[in-house]
Structures are given as structure tokens and as C-alpha cells.
Design a protein around this motif. Structure first.
Motif, short mmCIF file in Angstrom:
data_model
loop_
_atom_site.label_atom_id
_atom_site.label_comp_id
_atom_site.label_asym_id
_atom_site.label_seq_id
_atom_site.Cartn_x
_atom_site.Cartn_y
_atom_site.Cartn_z
N TYR A 99 9.13 -0.53 54.51
CA TYR A 99 9.09 0.45 53.24
C TYR A 99 10.23 0.28 52.41
N THR A 136 13.36 4.71 41.04
CA THR A 136 12.54 5.25 41.52
C THR A 136 12.44 7.02 41.29
N HIS A 143 11.29 1.19 47.41
CA HIS A 143 10.82 2.44 46.91
C HIS A 143 11.48 3.48 46.81
N GLY A 148 10.82 -2.56 50.26
CA GLY A 148 10.07 -2.75 48.99
C GLY A 148 10.70 -2.23 47.72
N SER A 169 13.88 8.85 43.58
CA SER A 169 13.67 9.37 44.88
C SER A 169 14.66 8.70 45.90
#
Length: 331
Positions: free
Chosen positions: A118, A63, A123, A121, A65
Motif C-alpha cells: 500500500y 494525497t 497513497h 503505491g 493523508s
């Protein structure tokens, strides 16, 4: 009908071992005895435990991040210069990696539940954890879902997250009290940090050890690293005629200085004061303070997390940085 997923805690209880031990067996880590590994594997089979590898399976699609998770209320984040310093260190190091920083709060059960959903998932590529309190379930959750995680500061009890960057809080507090003893102070009090955080416990331990070695009495009140608790603690200490105060954070020291001024006590003539952090507050108020390398801590956390995301095996579990004392007018 959907069956409830067996948890890591249930496997640990069934095998008679700690949660971290089960995690190491599940993830194929070293340093687990054959007997313990066998007990864990037997418990896994008997309970039909299925590890949650969802986050790990998403590793191939990065990702770019990472999440910085701060387990404090929002007002603490914006009032305590510690967090500004460590975020500066994190962002300065993160820039070179090309990753983005997601700042998240987990100061309430609702925030933590939303965050867990979150992070499950996939992310983010990894997580930096800050300001962990006793019995916080988030570190164990991150281990369960297999997200690379680095923790700033050690935990109370078994260390679930294996990779940690910390500061030697015990020696920092010890040197602050030694300095006050060398200045001739004999009634040295402390306003401690919270007792559900390792920094609070270790700074109190350094204070107590230094006084024991000097043969001096203890005067202890407890705070929570905030200015308000420092003021409250100082009001309590005024009744004990102390001649010095070691506050376990600069914010608490600032609160103590305010109360001393209101009470007409001169600093340092009547009461010397030393804080911990060497933040901008210390520099502006002339406060002697234990300097902890906050920005270095943030940079080291990012370096370690980057290597974890890359799949590199770490040779040590904890990196402990060394503080030093900065002496100013307050002592």
C-alpha cells in the motif's frame, strides 16, 4: 526477462558500510565522508543499483493523508492507554494541517507485507512509526522508497529513520528508583519492558544505574508492557521478599498490584509500587508513575513530519522529551 532489483542491503554489504549510510548517499544527505561516498557510489555502479524513487516522484500530487503505523498486535493497541494518548496528540495537531490520518497495524508479517504494498503505491504523504522492535524491516523499507517518515522512539542498533521523537526513558526510570530509595526501600525490584525495544532497554538501564549508585541489589524479571506479564512477574518476585517494585509500564504495575492484593501484601506498607506512563490506569488506582508527555510526543511527530513533507532540512535527528515523576498513594 525481468531482472531482480538490487536491494539497499546488498549495496551496503558490497561497500562495507551500513544501510543508513547508503541511504544518505543515495538521497544526497550530508555527513558522509568523501571516502565512504566513493565506496558507496562504486558499489552502486558495480551492482547496477537503481534507487526506488516511485514514492518521491508522486510528491507533486499530494494525497493530504498520512499513515500512523503501529508495529503491535491489534489487542495491544486497544488495551494500552499509551496508544490512545499518542493518537490524541497526533490528531489534535493534524487537524490544523488539513490532512487525514490512516491508522494501520503491522504486528504480523502478513500485515506488514500488505502495508508495504500500500505504501509503495504513493497513497500517503508521509508515515509516523510507533513501537518498533529489533530487526523490524519496515523502517528500512520506508527509507528505500523515499517516503517521509518520523519514528516515535529510537531503534535498537543503527537508526535507519533519521527523524525521531522520543522520551528520556533512562532518566524516568532513574527518578522512579531514586524516589523508592528515598522512601527507605532497600529491596527494589523491576518488571522490565521487552528487551527488543529501546524503551525496555533504557528503562532497565535507568533502574540498574540508580541501584548501583545506591549500593543496593537488583531483582529483575522481564515483561512485555502488558498487564498479564506484570502479574506474572510479580508472582515470581513474591519469593524474593522485595519491598518495592518499579514496573516499566502502568499496565504491568496494575498487574503487579492485583497479585499483591491476592497475596495479602499491603501497598505501600509492605511493597511500594511505581509505574511508567502516568496513564488513566495510574490515576484511577492511585499508582505513582513516571509521567511521559505522550500527547506532546504525538504533536511533535506531526510537526516534524509536516516539515519533512514540505522539504525542509532538519537540524537535529532526535527530539527527546523530558519525563517527571507523579507521586500517589502506591509509594
Amino acid at each position: 526477462m525481468n531482472r531482480r532489483r538490487v536491494t539497499l542491503d546488498e549495496v551496503a554489504a558490497h561497500a562495507g558500510v551500513g544501510r543508513g549510510t547508503v541511504s544518505r548517499v543515495v538521497n544526497g544527505a550530508d555527513k558522509v565522508s568523501p571516502e565512504t561516498r566513493e565506496a558507496v557510489e562504486r558499489a552502486i555502479a558495480e551492482l547496477n543499483y537503481v534507487p526506488n524513487h516511485a514514492a518521491r516522484s508522486l510528491a507533486a500530487s499530494r494525497t493530504d493523508s498520512i499513515a500512523l503505523v503501529i508495529a503491535e498486535p491489534e489487542e495491544r493497541l486497544f488495551s494500552d492507554p499509551f496508544f490512545a494518548g499518542i493518537i490524541r496528540g497526533i490528531t489534535s495537531e493534524l487537524t490544523a494541517t488539513g490532512r487525514q490520518l490512516l491508522l494501520t497495524m503491522a504486528g504480523t508479517p502478513e500485515e506488514r507485507a500488505n502495508l508495504e504494498g500500500y505504501l509503495s503505491g504513493g497513497h500517503v504523504d508521509g508515515v509516523l512509526l510507533l513501537s518498533q522492535h529489533r530487526d523490524d524491516p519496515l523502517p528500512g523499507f520506508l527509507v528505500d522508497i523515499g517516503v517521509p517518515t518520523v519514528q516515535g522512539g529510537r531503534s535498537i542498533g543503527p537508526q535507519i529513520v533519521s527523524q525521531v521523537v522520543d522520551v528520556d526513558n533512562h532518566s524516568g526510570a532513574h527518578m522512579a528508583v531514586d524516589h523508592l530509595v528515598e522512601r527507605g526501600r532497600r529491596r527494589i525490584a523491576t518488571i522490565s519492558g521487552p528487551m527488543d525495544m529501546i524503551a525496555g532497554l533504557h528503562r532497565l538501564g535507568g533502574y540498574r544505574e540508580a541501584l548501583m549508585l545506591a549500593g543496593l541489589p537488583e531483582f529483575i524479571v522481564h515483561g512485555d508492557f502488558t498487564e498479564l506479564s506484570g502479574a506474572r512477574g510479580m508472582r515470581e518476585l513474591l519469593a524474593h521478599d522485595v519491598d518495592a517494585v518499579f514496573a516499566a509500564s502502568d499496565l504491568m504495575a496494575v498487574g503487579a498490584l492485583r497479585v499483591l492484593a491476592e497475596a495479602g501484601r499491603r501497598v505501600p506498607q509492605d511493597v511500594a509500587v511505581v509505574g511508567f506512563d502516568d496513564s488513566s490506569h495510574a490515576q484511577f488506582t492511585g499508582l505513582s508513575s513516571v509521567h511521559q508527555p505522550i500527547e506532546d510526543m504525538g504533536r511533535e511527530m506531526v510537526r516534524l513530519l509536516t516539515s519533512l513533507i514540505s522539504g525542509e532540512r532538519q537540524s537535529r535527528a532526535a527530539l527527546v522529551l523530558t519525563p517527571h515523576l507523579v507521586i500517589r498513594e502506591s509509594s
